[in-house]
Design a protein around this motif. Structure first.
Motif, PDB file in Angstrom:
ATOM      1  N   ASP A 108       0.845  -1.188   0.000  1.00 42.25           N
ATOM      2  CA  ASP A 108       0.000   0.000   0.000  1.00 42.25           C
ATOM      3  C   ASP A 108       0.882   1.240   0.000  1.00 42.25           C
ATOM      4  O   ASP A 108       1.369   1.661   1.046  1.00 42.25           O
ATOM      5  CB  ASP A 108      -0.921  -0.011   1.221  1.00 42.25           C
ATOM      6  N   HIS A 109       1.074   1.832  -1.161  1.00 42.10           N
ATOM      7  CA  HIS A 109       1.960   2.988  -1.276  1.00 42.10           C
ATOM      8  C   HIS A 109       1.308   4.272  -0.766  1.00 42.10           C
ATOM      9  O   HIS A 109       1.960   5.315  -0.719  1.00 42.10           O
ATOM     10  CB  HIS A 109       2.427   3.161  -2.722  1.00 42.10           C
ATOM     11  N   ARG A 110       0.051   4.188  -0.357  1.00 41.46           N
ATOM     12  CA  ARG A 110      -0.596   5.348   0.264  1.00 41.46           C
ATOM     13  C   ARG A 110      -0.117   5.514   1.715  1.00 41.46           C
ATOM     14  O   ARG A 110      -0.285   6.568   2.309  1.00 41.46           O
ATOM     15  CB  ARG A 110      -2.116   5.183   0.249  1.00 41.46           C
ATOM     16  N   SER A 111       0.458   4.468   2.274  1.00 40.47           N
ATOM     17  CA  SER A 111       0.937   4.499   3.650  1.00 40.47           C
ATOM     18  C   SER A 111       2.417   4.839   3.685  1.00 40.47           C
ATOM     19  O   SER A 111       3.191   4.426   2.811  1.00 40.47           O
ATOM     20  CB  SER A 111       0.714   3.138   4.318  1.00 40.47           C
ATOM     21  N   GLU A 161       5.315   1.294  13.257  1.00 44.60           N
ATOM     22  CA  GLU A 161       4.232   2.212  13.591  1.00 44.60           C
ATOM     23  C   GLU A 161       4.184   2.498  15.080  1.00 44.60           C
ATOM     24  O   GLU A 161       4.186   3.656  15.511  1.00 44.60           O
ATOM     25  CB  GLU A 161       2.900   1.621  13.131  1.00 44.60           C
ATOM     26  N   TRP A 162       4.161   1.440  15.909  1.00 46.97           N
ATOM     27  CA  TRP A 162       4.007   1.618  17.360  1.00 46.97           C
ATOM     28  C   TRP A 162       5.154   2.444  17.948  1.00 46.97           C
ATOM     29  O   TRP A 162       4.942   3.332  18.771  1.00 46.97           O
ATOM     30  CB  TRP A 162       3.924   0.251  18.051  1.00 46.97           C
ATOM     31  N   GLY A 163       6.357   2.152  17.503  1.00 48.14           N
ATOM     32  CA  GLY A 163       7.526   2.848  18.037  1.00 48.14           C
ATOM     33  C   GLY A 163       7.602   4.313  17.637  1.00 48.14           C
ATOM     34  O   GLY A 163       8.320   5.090  18.263  1.00 48.14           O
ATOM     35  N   ALA A 164       6.866   4.689  16.585  1.00 47.64           N
ATOM     36  CA  ALA A 164       6.854   6.079  16.126  1.00 47.64           C
ATOM     37  C   ALA A 164       5.638   6.849  16.623  1.00 47.64           C
ATOM     38  O   ALA A 164       5.581   8.072  16.500  1.00 47.64           O
ATOM     39  CB  ALA A 164       6.892   6.112  14.597  1.00 47.64           C
ATOM     40  N   PRO A 213       6.359   0.821   5.969  1.00 48.57           N
ATOM     41  CA  PRO A 213       6.918  -0.096   4.969  1.00 48.57           C
ATOM     42  C   PRO A 213       6.023  -1.296   4.681  1.00 48.57           C
ATOM     43  O   PRO A 213       5.417  -1.863   5.589  1.00 48.57           O
ATOM     44  CB  PRO A 213       8.246  -0.543   5.594  1.00 48.57           C
ATOM     45  N   HIS A 214       5.951  -1.636   3.392  1.00 45.46           N
ATOM     46  CA  HIS A 214       5.277  -2.838   2.857  1.00 45.46           C
ATOM     47  C   HIS A 214       3.982  -3.234   3.580  1.00 45.46           C
ATOM     48  O   HIS A 214       3.776  -4.399   3.919  1.00 45.46           O
ATOM     49  CB  HIS A 214       6.242  -4.040   2.781  1.00 45.46           C
ATOM     50  N   MET A 215       3.101  -2.267   3.792  1.00 45.07           N
ATOM     51  CA  MET A 215       1.785  -2.578   4.330  1.00 45.07           C
ATOM     52  C   MET A 215       0.972  -3.355   3.290  1.00 45.07           C
ATOM     53  O   MET A 215       1.188  -3.229   2.084  1.00 45.07           O
ATOM     54  CB  MET A 215       1.050  -1.288   4.705  1.00 45.07           C
ATOM     55  N   ASP A 268      -0.065  -5.258  11.235  1.00 41.36           N
ATOM     56  CA  ASP A 268       0.656  -4.918  10.009  1.00 41.36           C
ATOM     57  C   ASP A 268       1.644  -3.779  10.217  1.00 41.36           C
ATOM     58  O   ASP A 268       2.752  -3.792   9.684  1.00 41.36           O
ATOM     59  CB  ASP A 268      -0.347  -4.566   8.904  1.00 41.36           C
ATOM     60  N   GLY A 269       1.277  -2.769  11.004  1.00 44.44           N
ATOM     61  CA  GLY A 269       2.193  -1.656  11.229  1.00 44.44           C
ATOM     62  C   GLY A 269       3.382  -2.027  12.098  1.00 44.44           C
ATOM     63  O   GLY A 269       4.478  -1.473  11.951  1.00 44.44           O
ATOM     64  N   SER A 270       3.166  -2.969  13.017  1.00 49.68           N
ATOM     65  CA  SER A 270       4.194  -3.470  13.928  1.00 49.68           C
ATOM     66  C   SER A 270       5.006  -2.329  14.556  1.00 49.68           C
ATOM     67  O   SER A 270       4.499  -1.232  14.738  1.00 49.68           O
ATOM     68  CB  SER A 270       5.075  -4.498  13.212  1.00 49.68           C
ATOM     69  N   TRP A 271       6.275  -2.590  14.914  1.00 46.96           N
ATOM     70  CA  TRP A 271       7.020  -1.582  15.673  1.00 46.96           C
ATOM     71  C   TRP A 271       7.343  -0.345  14.839  1.00 46.96           C
ATOM     72  O   TRP A 271       7.553   0.751  15.388  1.00 46.96           O
ATOM     73  CB  TRP A 271       8.292  -2.176  16.277  1.00 46.96           C
TER      74      TRP A 271
END
Length: 285
Positions: free
Chosen positions: A62-65, A271-274, A68-70, A266-269
């Protein structure tokens, strides 16, 4: 004793036997962390299993996100796999150049899109190569084939759902990263991320599930490893990692020992870490 299962994991011997089956499709899903000095696409062009097509998890995403590589929108997924000549009625086998790193991510992605006839090659390209099996640089002959996909939303979780699960304790949240990263003692490979883990999650590095030759351990061994890590297998599971790649190895492992109620964050760290508004924990679980 190892059992081939075309819906989860097959041996190199199984693939060699079925390689010329007309409805078999092989995917090379090799992917490496930035800074690894490996180019998956270039390595594929030099040598791959005969008939394999290269599945680029960064492009088929998903390049809208900004993450990485969602997982891609379903329309993009169907378009890209059709371009690879993969469609309804095919048995798919996916492998990677590390042994088992990114292939499980593509296995999970196909399952997310409602496709179940896909298996990971146990031991991947290194095992295939070590056994002296055939490799080629020839590109495959590709013919379009339609695939009907239907997204299985229960297989993926977003940051809000994971945040609720961490608070309520109604899911077992399992982290596939190295233990030092889970504890917050090692820096994250991506800049700008806080160190630590999702509160109330358990550490189970994906490497604990692999033998020295990068094949998966037996189903019974893996079940015991989950239990030893403090995972409550009576609850549905959410897997997480750095960017949603190795978390899929935990999903594959659970599927191998008969636990099907698992989902991947899917977002994993990445996303969570940011995310500044979600809590983090450090130290042991």
């Amino acid at each position: 004793m190892f059992q081939d299962d075309p819906k989860t994991l097959v041996s190199t011997a199984w693939l060699a036997t079925h390689l010329k089956d007309p409805d078999l499709r092989v995917l090379d899903a090799s992917w490496y962390l930035p800074g690894s000095a490996r180019d998956a696409s270039a390595e594929f062009a030099q040598a791959h299993i005969p008939g394999a097509r290269f599945f680029d998890i960064d492009e088929i995403s998903d390049h809208r996100s900004e993450l990485p590589h969602m997982a891609p929108p379903i329309e993009k997924f169907m378009s890209r796999v059709r371009d690879l000549g993969v469609g309804d009625g095919h048995q798919i086998v996916v492998y990677d150049g590390a042994g088992l790193l990114s292939a499980a991510r593509v296995w999970w992605l196909f399952k997310l899109m409602g496709q179940n006839n896909i298996a990971v090659l146990d031991g991947g390209l290194p095992k295939w190569t070590s056994e002296g099996r055939e490799l080629t640089a020839e590109p495959p002959v590709i013919r379009d084939r339609h695939m009907f996909a239907r997204r299985v939303d229960a297989m993926v979780k977003d940051v809000t759902q994971v945040s609720h699960a961490a608070k309520l304790g109604d899911y077992s949240i399992i982290d596939a990263r190295a233990a030092a990263r889970f504890r917050g003692e090692a820096p994250e490979p991506r800049e700008g991320l806080r160190a630590g883990h999702i509160p109330n999650s358990r550490s189970l590095p994906y490497t604990d599930l692999l033998n020295d030759d990068q094949t998966m351990k037996s189903a019974d061994e893996m079940r015991g490893i989950f239990q030893a890590a403090g995972v409550d297998l009576s609850k549905p599971a959410i897997t997480t990692c750095g960017s949603g790649v190795t978390a899929a190895i935990l999903c594959l492992a659970m599927e191998r020992f008969g636990k099907s109620d698992h989902a991947l964050y899917d977002g994993s760290w990445a996303e969570w870490g940011a995310f500044p508004t979600v809590p983090i924990a450090t130290g042991e679980a």
